[in-house]
Design a protein around this motif. Structure first.
Motif, PDB file in Angstrom:
ATOM      1  N   CYS A  85       0.845  -1.195   0.000  1.00 22.46           N
ATOM      2  CA  CYS A  85       0.000   0.000   0.000  1.00 22.46           C
ATOM      3  C   CYS A  85       0.879   1.244   0.000  1.00 22.46           C
ATOM      4  N   GLN A  86       0.555   2.201  -0.854  1.00 18.92           N
ATOM      5  CA  GLN A  86       1.349   3.419  -0.963  1.00 18.92           C
ATOM      6  C   GLN A  86       1.041   4.428   0.135  1.00 18.92           C
ATOM      7  N   ASP A  87      -0.061   4.241   0.884  1.00 20.14           N
ATOM      8  CA  ASP A  87      -0.381   5.141   1.990  1.00 20.14           C
ATOM      9  C   ASP A  87       0.142   4.621   3.323  1.00 20.14           C
ATOM     10  N   CYS A  88      -0.277   3.416   3.690  1.00 21.51           N
ATOM     11  CA  CYS A  88       0.082   2.916   5.021  1.00 21.51           C
ATOM     12  C   CYS A  88       1.270   1.956   5.010  1.00 21.51           C
ATOM     13  N   ARG A 130     -13.662  -3.267  -8.080  1.00 22.65           N
ATOM     14  CA  ARG A 130     -12.318  -3.296  -8.665  1.00 22.65           C
ATOM     15  C   ARG A 130     -11.296  -3.124  -7.546  1.00 22.65           C
ATOM     16  N   ALA A 131     -10.343  -4.042  -7.474  1.00 22.81           N
ATOM     17  CA  ALA A 131      -9.272  -3.960  -6.482  1.00 22.81           C
ATOM     18  C   ALA A 131      -8.249  -2.925  -6.929  1.00 22.81           C
ATOM     19  N   SER A 132      -7.557  -2.356  -5.977  1.00 23.14           N
ATOM     20  CA  SER A 132      -6.544  -1.352  -6.277  1.00 23.14           C
ATOM     21  C   SER A 132      -5.162  -1.968  -6.162  1.00 23.14           C
ATOM     22  N   SER A 133      -4.295  -1.626  -7.094  1.00 17.88           N
ATOM     23  CA  SER A 133      -2.910  -2.084  -6.996  1.00 17.88           C
ATOM     24  C   SER A 133      -2.047  -1.062  -6.271  1.00 17.88           C
ATOM     25  N   VAL A 134      -2.665   0.052  -5.858  1.00 12.83           N
ATOM     26  CA  VAL A 134      -1.932   1.126  -5.176  1.00 12.83           C
ATOM     27  C   VAL A 134      -2.250   1.161  -3.686  1.00 12.83           C
ATOM     28  N   TRP A 135      -3.526   0.971  -3.318  1.00 13.67           N
ATOM     29  CA  TRP A 135      -3.963   1.088  -1.927  1.00 13.67           C
ATOM     30  C   TRP A 135      -4.577  -0.204  -1.437  1.00 13.67           C
ATOM     31  N   LEU A 187       0.870   5.290 -11.278  1.00 13.55           N
ATOM     32  CA  LEU A 187       1.318   4.601 -10.074  1.00 13.55           C
ATOM     33  C   LEU A 187       0.768   3.171 -10.036  1.00 13.55           C
ATOM     34  N   ALA A 188      -0.450   2.985 -10.518  1.00 14.19           N
ATOM     35  CA  ALA A 188      -1.043   1.642 -10.565  1.00 14.19           C
ATOM     36  C   ALA A 188      -0.279   0.750 -11.534  1.00 14.19           C
ATOM     37  N   ALA A 189       0.098   1.292 -12.683  1.00 13.55           N
ATOM     38  CA  ALA A 189       0.849   0.504 -13.662  1.00 13.55           C
ATOM     39  C   ALA A 189       2.216   0.104 -13.113  1.00 13.55           C
ATOM     40  N   VAL A 190       2.868   1.017 -12.426  1.00 12.89           N
ATOM     41  CA  VAL A 190       4.184   0.722 -11.842  1.00 12.89           C
ATOM     42  C   VAL A 190       4.041  -0.317 -10.729  1.00 12.89           C
ATOM     43  N   ALA A 191       2.970  -0.221  -9.931  1.00 15.48           N
ATOM     44  CA  ALA A 191       2.762  -1.185  -8.846  1.00 15.48           C
ATOM     45  C   ALA A 191       2.554  -2.592  -9.388  1.00 15.48           C
ATOM     46  N   ASP A 239      -8.607  -0.628   3.138  1.00 17.30           N
ATOM     47  CA  ASP A 239      -8.948   0.487   4.030  1.00 17.30           C
ATOM     48  C   ASP A 239      -8.569   1.833   3.410  1.00 17.30           C
ATOM     49  N   CYS A 240      -7.371   1.927   2.860  1.00 12.71           N
ATOM     50  CA  CYS A 240      -6.927   3.182   2.243  1.00 12.71           C
ATOM     51  C   CYS A 240      -7.719   3.482   0.967  1.00 12.71           C
ATOM     52  N   GLN A 241      -8.109   2.440   0.240  1.00 14.05           N
ATOM     53  CA  GLN A 241      -8.927   2.646  -0.949  1.00 14.05           C
ATOM     54  C   GLN A 241     -10.298   3.176  -0.565  1.00 14.05           C
ATOM     55  N   ARG A 242     -10.868   2.662   0.523  1.00 13.75           N
ATOM     56  CA  ARG A 242     -12.161   3.132   1.012  1.00 13.75           C
ATOM     57  C   ARG A 242     -12.079   4.592   1.456  1.00 13.75           C
TER      58      ARG A 242
END
Length: 107
Positions: free
Chosen positions: A7-10, A27-32, A51-55, A35-38
């Motif tokens: 996760c890029q936040d926590c 849709r799932a996030s590849s960045v968060w 950032l999603a593509a790099v993750a 909880d952080c996506q919510r």
């Protein structure tokens, strides 16, 4: 093996379903993480596409490196079985002339 994201936040590590789609249609996030996506959705923040593509690229690279480091697995992740016997016996070049249990003349 599945992709492991950070996760890029926590900074926690999390797993997402294959294809980044949840069974409920989300849709799932590849960045968060979830909880952080919510919380980002509540703020109205969109996931950055770059950032999603790099993750995803980093997760795939890490998975390939982990598979390459395990010599007991194939590229598909299946175990290698060097002690496994062939499924059928080797065929002899000479055929048998008589059954193996036949008696000889001298017996």
């Amino acid at each position: 093996m599945r992709l492991l994201f950070v996760c890029q936040d926590c900074g926690c590590r999390y797993l997402v379903p294959l294809g980044l789609d949840y069974p409920d249609g989300g849709r799932a996030s590849s960045v968060w993480c979830a909880d952080c996506q919510r919380s980002a959705a509540a703020r109205g923040t969109a996931e950055p596409a770059e950032l999603a593509a790099v993750a995803v690229l980093l997760a795939v690279r890490a998975l390939k490196a982990a598979l390459a480091a395990r010599p007991d697995r194939t590229a598909e992740g299946r175990p290698v079985r060097p002690d496994r016997r062939p499924s059928r016996p080797a065929v002899s070049s000479r055929g048998r002339t008589r059954p193996g249990a036949a008696r000889t003349r001298l017996a």
